[in-house]
Design a protein around this motif. Structure first.
Motif, mmCIF file in Angstrom:
data_model
loop_
_atom_site.group_PDB
_atom_site.id
_atom_site.type_symbol
_atom_site.label_atom_id
_atom_site.label_comp_id
_atom_site.label_asym_id
_atom_site.label_seq_id
_atom_site.Cartn_x
_atom_site.Cartn_y
_atom_site.Cartn_z
ATOM 1 N N ALA A 177 2.375 -26.828 -4.777
ATOM 2 C CA ALA A 177 2.273 -28.164 -5.359
ATOM 3 C C ALA A 177 1.321 -29.069 -4.600
ATOM 4 C CB ALA A 177 3.658 -28.800 -5.417
ATOM 5 N N GLU A 178 0.890 -28.663 -3.411
ATOM 6 C CA GLU A 178 0.007 -29.486 -2.591
ATOM 7 C C GLU A 178 -1.464 -29.143 -2.810
ATOM 8 O OE1 GLU A 178 1.228 -31.897 -0.873
ATOM 9 O OE2 GLU A 178 3.297 -31.349 -1.349
ATOM 10 N N LEU A 179 -1.774 -28.448 -3.902
ATOM 11 C CA LEU A 179 -3.149 -28.036 -4.213
ATOM 12 C C LEU A 179 -3.734 -27.129 -3.137
ATOM 13 C CD1 LEU A 179 -4.663 -31.347 -5.654
ATOM 14 C CD2 LEU A 179 -3.756 -29.385 -6.894
ATOM 15 N N THR A 180 -2.861 -26.416 -2.470
ATOM 16 C CA THR A 180 -3.294 -25.436 -1.473
ATOM 17 C C THR A 180 -3.232 -24.049 -2.093
ATOM 18 O OG1 THR A 180 -2.497 -26.771 0.368
ATOM 19 C CG2 THR A 180 -2.828 -24.431 0.782
ATOM 20 N N GLN A 181 -4.348 -23.348 -2.066
ATOM 21 C CA GLN A 181 -4.396 -21.989 -2.577
ATOM 22 C C GLN A 181 -4.591 -21.019 -1.414
ATOM 23 O OE1 GLN A 181 -6.926 -21.198 -5.905
ATOM 24 N NE2 GLN A 181 -6.459 -23.131 -6.936
ATOM 25 N N GLN A 182 -4.084 -19.803 -1.589
ATOM 26 C CA GLN A 182 -4.251 -18.782 -0.567
ATOM 27 C C GLN A 182 -4.434 -17.424 -1.217
ATOM 28 O OE1 GLN A 182 -0.833 -18.516 1.968
ATOM 29 N NE2 GLN A 182 0.638 -18.646 0.293
ATOM 30 N N VAL A 183 -5.174 -16.582 -0.513
ATOM 31 C CA VAL A 183 -5.402 -15.208 -0.942
ATOM 32 C C VAL A 183 -4.631 -14.297 0.006
ATOM 33 C CG1 VAL A 183 -7.089 -13.390 -1.352
ATOM 34 C CG2 VAL A 183 -7.684 -15.767 -1.842
ATOM 35 N N LEU A 184 -3.668 -13.570 -0.540
ATOM 36 C CA LEU A 184 -2.850 -12.651 0.244
ATOM 37 C C LEU A 184 -3.190 -11.223 -0.143
ATOM 38 C CD1 LEU A 184 0.646 -14.411 -0.011
ATOM 39 C CD2 LEU A 184 -1.045 -14.621 1.820
ATOM 40 N N LEU A 185 -3.199 -10.334 0.835
ATOM 41 C CA LEU A 185 -3.453 -8.913 0.600
ATOM 42 C C LEU A 185 -2.312 -8.105 1.198
ATOM 43 C CD1 LEU A 185 -5.252 -6.510 -0.249
ATOM 44 C CD2 LEU A 185 -6.385 -6.689 1.978
ATOM 45 N N ARG A 186 -1.611 -7.382 0.336
ATOM 46 C CA ARG A 186 -0.552 -6.484 0.795
ATOM 47 C C ARG A 186 -1.100 -5.068 0.851
ATOM 48 N NH1 ARG A 186 3.933 -6.440 3.603
ATOM 49 N NH2 ARG A 186 5.047 -7.959 2.283
ATOM 50 N N ARG A 187 -1.148 -4.511 2.057
ATOM 51 C CA ARG A 187 -1.558 -3.115 2.211
ATOM 52 C C ARG A 187 -0.461 -2.191 1.700
ATOM 53 N NH1 ARG A 187 -7.030 -3.129 3.292
ATOM 54 N NH2 ARG A 187 -7.490 -4.750 4.834
ATOM 55 N N VAL A 188 -0.868 -1.067 1.114
ATOM 56 C CA VAL A 188 0.077 -0.115 0.535
ATOM 57 C C VAL A 188 -0.285 1.284 1.006
ATOM 58 C CG1 VAL A 188 0.969 0.879 -1.605
ATOM 59 C CG2 VAL A 188 0.463 -1.564 -1.500
ATOM 60 N N ASP A 189 0.703 1.998 1.527
ATOM 61 C CA ASP A 189 0.519 3.380 1.969
ATOM 62 C C ASP A 189 1.064 4.300 0.884
ATOM 63 O OD1 ASP A 189 0.116 5.717 3.336
ATOM 64 O OD2 ASP A 189 1.804 5.456 4.708
ATOM 65 N N GLN A 190 0.151 4.899 0.110
ATOM 66 C CA GLN A 190 0.566 5.722 -1.020
ATOM 67 C C GLN A 190 1.003 7.111 -0.587
ATOM 68 O OE1 GLN A 190 0.073 5.340 -4.653
ATOM 69 N NE2 GLN A 190 -1.188 3.513 -4.825
ATOM 70 N N ARG A 191 1.957 7.635 -1.362
ATOM 71 C CA ARG A 191 2.442 9.006 -1.146
ATOM 72 C C ARG A 191 2.452 9.753 -2.477
ATOM 73 N NH1 ARG A 191 7.776 7.785 2.427
ATOM 74 N NH2 ARG A 191 7.985 6.141 0.873
ATOM 75 N N SER A 192 1.265 9.795 -3.099
ATOM 76 C CA SER A 192 1.130 10.456 -4.393
ATOM 77 C C SER A 192 0.577 11.871 -4.272
ATOM 78 C CB SER A 192 0.214 9.627 -5.308
ATOM 79 O OG SER A 192 0.778 8.361 -5.562
ATOM 80 N N LEU A 193 0.356 12.342 -3.036
ATOM 81 C CA LEU A 193 -0.170 13.682 -2.799
ATOM 82 C C LEU A 193 0.483 14.240 -1.551
ATOM 83 C CD1 LEU A 193 -2.344 15.786 -3.732
ATOM 84 C CD2 LEU A 193 -3.899 14.688 -2.123
ATOM 85 N N SER A 194 1.008 15.469 -1.625
ATOM 86 C CA SER A 194 1.725 16.025 -0.480
ATOM 87 C C SER A 194 1.674 17.548 -0.514
ATOM 88 C CB SER A 194 3.194 15.558 -0.493
ATOM 89 O OG SER A 194 3.924 16.144 0.567
ATOM 90 N N GLY A 195 1.844 18.138 0.687
ATOM 91 C CA GLY A 195 1.904 19.584 0.795
ATOM 92 C C GLY A 195 3.294 20.142 0.565
ATOM 93 N N VAL A 196 4.278 19.276 0.396
ATOM 94 C CA VAL A 196 5.653 19.695 0.086
ATOM 95 C C VAL A 196 6.151 18.856 -1.073
ATOM 96 C CG1 VAL A 196 6.191 20.524 2.407
ATOM 97 C CG2 VAL A 196 6.568 18.116 1.839
ATOM 98 N N SER A 197 7.019 19.449 -1.887
ATOM 99 C CA SER A 197 7.479 18.741 -3.081
ATOM 100 C C SER A 197 8.261 17.490 -2.729
ATOM 101 C CB SER A 197 8.337 19.677 -3.941
ATOM 102 O OG SER A 197 9.456 20.154 -3.205
#
Length: 458
Positions: A177-197
């Protein structure tokens, strides 16, 4: 005496050299007889099909034998590349509904077989939604089991969501509400590929970074499939506009461009689209003012969507008589008009090849109904349907997922404040509205990599 000493020293040196040569020859023979190995596999974000993997071997491989590697379930796919680097491309068409198993095998150019290696891969993206709450709005991720996980603290408002194209993070623009804007970046560690099921799973959350914060007049984000993030912002003071890019999540670099609108990064990372008073300009990220002529497309146009695997794009052109047209831009050719009319173009999307196009049009009048069109690359209407009691929420986009062949957006009923997350089947245009209230929604692409634990001589 001196001569005998010199002679023995020479014989010793010759014997040593002979021994070293023998050891080198033996090592060479051992390496020649050693079978090839799989070194690494990584999810490839820049693709022309539904999904892709980049595979690296220790030796040049016979691609025909690698292409015999079973994929279960058996989705249509092809192998590309040569030497020790190859790419598996899963073809578009049949939606992928879960994880797949790849049993990699093959022979090198000397016909030596590699030890088979099984990998499990889930190419499906994750659904992101900005949900309204009592204390503002919060960015959520839907997990594989359907639960929703908060990614960031609540903001007064979240104005934009921009997932990184390599799946390693998501950026938002929030304000209070104070006309303050910010850019946030959330890092993500993906686990969509693996050598075990059991190695597949939901992403792990990494660091939360504040990239910009302050009293800003505007902020705009754009990402490409390499993982670069462009931040365009301006303050209330004259000359306070700044443009910089976070390259592949590491180095920050200032860009010296002047734009009359929002910049858009090209999906393949080669450049950007720059709005100017003359039209749209295409230029390289390495371009310097006055260094080279820019490619300009004149007229009042705006980019609506990129067909990321083909270099094509969808533009909306505004005409002096208040009509609008949708154009398909193909590299090296003039824009092709695929639709013309008086309706408002609320959103547009295209598949990776630019062969199928989707438009959401809003007719003028009290009803202001939205209708959805499926077109081919020539502009022929393949299918159309009305959204009936639903309409696109303000600011909603059509975000296409080639893995499931679905479009993601936010819809709401007239008279209601809150929107809902909605999925649209790319073939049938059937609409599925989820229970989750939302303001914005985007796909976060799958990502991840697998590497061999030990790396001996090649």
């Amino acid at each position: 005496m001196t001569g005998r000493f010199a002679g023995s020293k020479g014989r010793w040196l010759a014997a040593s050299l002979t021994l070293l040569a023998g050891v080198a020859l033996l090592q060479q023979q051992l390496l020649v007889r050693r079978p090839p190995r799989l070194l690494s596999v990584a999810v490839q974000p820049i693709r022309s099909g539904a999904a892709a993997l980049d595979v690296t071997f220790s030796r040049p491989m016979d691609r025909a034998t690698v292409a015999e590697s079973p994929l279960a379930p058996r989705y249509p796919h092809r192998w590309f590349g040569q030497q020790n680097r190859m790419r598996l491309l899963m073809e578009s068409g049949e939606p992928v509904s879960g994880s797949v198993r790849l049993d990699l095998r093959g022979q090198d150019l000397r016909r030596l077989p590699m030890k088979p290696q099984s990998l499990w891969w889930d190419p499906r993206p994750f659904l992101l939604a900005v949900a309204p709450e009592d204390d503002g709005e919060r960015l959520l991720m839907r997990l594989r089991d359907g639960r929703w996980r908060p990614l960031m603290p609540a903001q007064q408002r979240i104005l934009q969501v921009e997932p990184l194209g390599d799946g390693r993070g998501v950026a938002v623009v929030g304000d209070d509400a104070e006309l303050t804007q910010q850019v946030l970046l959330r890092r993500v560690d993906q686990r969509s590929l693996s050598g075990v099921s059991s190695g597949l799973g939901d992403p792990a959350l990494g660091a939360l970074e504040t990239l910009e914060s302050g009293s800003l007049l505007f902020v705009h984000l754009s990402a490409n499939q390499r993982g670069d993030l462009l931040i365009q912002l301006g303050g209330f003071e004259p000359g306070s506009d700044r443009i910089w890019i976070l390259e592949q999540g590491s180095d920050r670099r200032r860009l010296a461009f002047e734009a009359s609108g929002a910049l858009r990064l090209l999906p393949d990372g080669t450049g950007l689209v720059l709005p100017s008073f003359e039209g749209l300009e295409l230029l390289s990220l390495e371009a310097k003012p006055g260094a080279a002529p820019r490619q300009t497309l004149p007229g009042s146009r705006e980019v609506k969507a990129f067909c990321s695997g083909s270099g094509r794009a969808l533009l909306v052109r505004h005409w002096p008589d208040y009509r609008r047209s949708v154009e398909l831009v193909i590299p090296g050719r003039p824009p092709r008009q695929v639709w013309l009319g008086e309706a408002g173009v609320m959103a547009a999307a295209c598949d990776n090849g630019g062969e199928h196009l989707w438009l959401v049009l809003r007719e003028a009048g009290q009803q202001a109904r939205d209708r959805l069109l499926l077109l081919d690359a020539q502009g022929r209407t393949l299918l159309k349907r009305s959204l009936e009691n639903w309409r696109l929420s303000s600011g909603a986009e059509l975000d296409f997922d080639p893995v499931s062949n679905q479009l993601l957006t936010v819809v709401r009923r007239p008279g209601e404040d809150d929107g809902r997350v909605a999925l649209i089947n790319g073939r049938t245009l059937n609409l599925t509205v989820l229970d989750q209230p939302a303001v914005l929604a985007r796909w976060l692409p799958a990502g991840g990599a697998w590497a061999a634990r030990t790396r001996g001589p090649r």
